[in-house]
Structures are given as C-alpha cells and as structure tokens.
Enzyme design. Structure first.
Site, PDB file in Angstrom:
ATOM      1  N   LEU A 173     -34.520  28.653  13.927  1.00  0.00           N
ATOM      2  CA  LEU A 173     -35.118  29.969  13.761  1.00  0.00           C
ATOM      3  C   LEU A 173     -34.863  30.744  15.042  1.00  0.00           C
ATOM      4  O   LEU A 173     -35.221  30.288  16.138  1.00  0.00           O
ATOM      5  CB  LEU A 173     -36.613  29.874  13.481  1.00  0.00           C
TER       6      LEU A 173
ATOM      7  N   GLY B 208     -35.004  38.105  17.219  1.00  0.00           N
ATOM      8  CA  GLY B 208     -34.198  39.180  17.782  1.00  0.00           C
ATOM      9  C   GLY B 208     -32.733  39.119  17.404  1.00  0.00           C
ATOM     10  O   GLY B 208     -31.856  39.200  18.260  1.00  0.00           O
ATOM     11  N   CYS B 209     -32.437  39.025  16.114  1.00  0.00           N
ATOM     12  CA  CYS B 209     -31.063  38.820  15.639  1.00  0.00           C
ATOM     13  C   CYS B 209     -30.377  40.093  15.156  1.00  0.00           C
ATOM     14  O   CYS B 209     -29.285  40.013  14.587  1.00  0.00           O
ATOM     15  CB  CYS B 209     -31.040  37.785  14.513  1.00  0.00           C
ATOM     16  N   SER B 210     -30.960  41.239  15.375  1.00  0.00           N
ATOM     17  CA  SER B 210     -30.349  42.461  14.850  1.00  0.00           C
ATOM     18  C   SER B 210     -29.077  42.838  15.587  1.00  0.00           C
ATOM     19  O   SER B 210     -28.221  43.545  15.037  1.00  0.00           O
ATOM     20  CB  SER B 210     -31.347  43.623  14.914  1.00  0.00           C
ATOM     21  N   SER B 211     -28.924  42.374  16.825  1.00  0.00           N
ATOM     22  CA  SER B 211     -27.738  42.706  17.606  1.00  0.00           C
ATOM     23  C   SER B 211     -27.629  41.757  18.791  1.00  0.00           C
ATOM     24  O   SER B 211     -28.474  40.887  18.987  1.00  0.00           O
ATOM     25  CB  SER B 211     -27.810  44.162  18.105  1.00  0.00           C
ATOM     26  N   GLY B 212     -26.572  41.938  19.575  1.00  0.00           N
ATOM     27  CA  GLY B 212     -26.441  41.258  20.853  1.00  0.00           C
ATOM     28  C   GLY B 212     -26.459  39.747  20.787  1.00  0.00           C
ATOM     29  O   GLY B 212     -25.838  39.123  19.923  1.00  0.00           O
TER      30      GLY B 212
ATOM     31  N   GLY C 220     -28.826  37.548  20.109  1.00  0.00           N
ATOM     32  CA  GLY C 220     -29.437  36.907  18.942  1.00  0.00           C
ATOM     33  C   GLY C 220     -28.502  36.876  17.753  1.00  0.00           C
ATOM     34  O   GLY C 220     -28.396  35.859  17.056  1.00  0.00           O
TER      35      GLY C 220
ATOM     36  N   SER D 234     -33.170  35.795  31.664  1.00  0.00           N
ATOM     37  CA  SER D 234     -32.223  36.736  32.241  1.00  0.00           C
ATOM     38  C   SER D 234     -31.766  36.239  33.599  1.00  0.00           C
ATOM     39  O   SER D 234     -32.517  35.544  34.305  1.00  0.00           O
ATOM     40  CB  SER D 234     -32.870  38.118  32.399  1.00  0.00           C
TER      41      SER D 234
ATOM     42  N   TYR E 245     -39.279  44.443  34.217  1.00  0.00           N
ATOM     43  CA  TYR E 245     -38.527  43.579  33.297  1.00  0.00           C
ATOM     44  C   TYR E 245     -38.377  42.179  33.881  1.00  0.00           C
ATOM     45  O   TYR E 245     -38.600  41.174  33.185  1.00  0.00           O
ATOM     46  CB  TYR E 245     -37.161  44.202  33.024  1.00  0.00           C
TER      47      TYR E 245
END
Length: 246
Positions: free
Chosen positions: A5, A8-12, A14, A127, A140
C-alpha cells in the site's frame, strides 16, 4: 504474491513506486486524495483507492478496503519553500499534518495487523534535507526530521514482533510536481528582505548536476522492502547518495 500500500501516488515518487512494484509482480494499492487511474496500468493486481492521510475516517476506510497488506510505504507529502519568518504557523501546521502526523496515523493504523501476524514492513519516505542543512525549507525539513527520529525509534520498538521499519531519503527531483503541489502555500513566503538571498538559492538549484529521478526513489523503496541486512536508511538519487557520504 505480496501486497504493498503506497500513499501519495498521484504523481512523482509515489506514482513511480506504484508502477515499479506492479512491474515486479506485486499487488499494488495505489492511494491518492483524488483517485485517478489514467497514469497507472490497468491490471487485476493494481487498485487505486482514495486516501487523505490527514483524515482518520479516510485512513480507516482505505485499510478496510485493502485487507491484508505486507508493506506500507508512507510517501504522501507536501512541499514548502520560503523564509520561515514569513511562513504563517497555520501553514507550518498544514505541512506537519500531512508529512508527519499523516504518516504517524497511517503507521499506527496498520500496526495491529502486522503485530498479530508477526510480519510486515513500513517504509517512510523523507528527504535529503535531513542529510544536510538547506535554506528556505526549515519548516519542511522539521516535518521530515521528525519522521527520521520516529522511524529510528520505532524500528527498535517493533523488532520484537518481526516488523521492520525503513527510511528512504530522496534528493532533489526537479521533474516531480513538488513545487506545483505546494500551491498557494508558497505565496508571500519570500518577502523583499529575503529576495536577493532566495535568488541565489534558486540559482544553485538550477545549476546542480546531481539530481534524483523518480525511478531512483522507486528502486530505493524496492530495496528497502527486501532488505535483510538491518539497514535503516536508504538514500535515493545521486545527490542524496553524495550527501549521505559527507
């Protein structure tokens, strides 16, 4: 056949991680705030599910729909560039809600099934800002540094239950939607007093030759999912690898 699972898979990172695990034969649960399956392959081994990691009801619903999972990848996050002096505390809290508390909530929600089963793995994506100080990302960085400390402690806490916890530390990925996804939060965060300094910082970003690609992070998450050496941290990308050696 194992199941992962990923948040955050909409882009980048993920999205790349979801594609990579699917290509390697895993069942993939790709989650995002607004489901969109167009960027992912159609497959009986891949499901796109709605998830807002800042909402307890959303977390409960996605785990109920997911059933048993083997690996949780906490990748969902939002970026923030700007002078801390000019950053409203409401914005700082918004960043922490997703990057830190959302990750904590997802982790806590999956732990009962992992503990009872005596198996499972949690991979938290942070990060390279945690590897070396960088200007204009103080809030951040704080949100990601908290995840680093949490993960290192939790790894000890869960070892007795045969549950592994790992960190993946991506570098600077200019081809991702990191800045675009920051949206209106960035407006007004570079006041005139900081303008000249900010220009220097942004110039350094555009001139750097050591970068992180989406596939670098996907492959690092894959290695973390299969590691048997006890390694905790997995830098991802040429720049992150360089910083990890300093």
């Amino acid at each position: 056949m194992k199941t992962v699972l990923i948040t955050g898979c909409s882009s980048g990172y993920g999205l790349a991680t979801a594609r990579h695990f699917h290509a390697q034969g895993w069942n993939v649960l790709a989650t995002m705030r607004v489901p969109c399956a167009q960027t992912l392959p159609e497959s009986p081994r891949l499901r796109v599910l709605p998830l807002d990691v800042t909402q307890p009801d959303s977390i409960a619903a996605v785990l109920q729909a997911s059933g048993s999972i083997d690996v949780l990848v906490n990748n969902a996050g939002i970026g923030l560039f700007g002078a801390f002096e000019a950053t409203p505390m409401a914005t700082v809290r918004e960043v922490f809600e997703t990057n830190t508390f959302g990750m904590l909530a997802m982790t806590q929600a999956v732990l009962p099934q992992f503990r009872v089963r005596g198996a499972g793995r949690i991979i938290n994506v942070t990060s390279s800002a945690t590897l070396a100080p960088m200007p204009l990302v103080a809030a951040y960085t704080a949100s990601k540094a908290a995840v680093e400390g949490f993960t290192a402690s939790l790894a000890h806490e869960l070892a007795a239950f045969n549950v592994d916890v790992k960190l993946v530390q991506p570098g600077y990925g200019p081809t991702t939607r990191f800045t675009a996804n920051s949206g209106a939060r960035l407006q007004g965060l570079i006041p005139p007093a900081y303008a000249a300094f900010a220009q220097q910082v942004f110039a350094q970003f555009t001139q750097t030759t050591l970068l992180t690609r989406e596939i670098d992070v996907a492959e690092a998450v894959w290695r973390a999912a299969h590691d048997t050496s006890g390694q905790l941290r997995f830098p991802a990308g040429a720049d992150a690898l360089m910083l990890a050696q300093v």
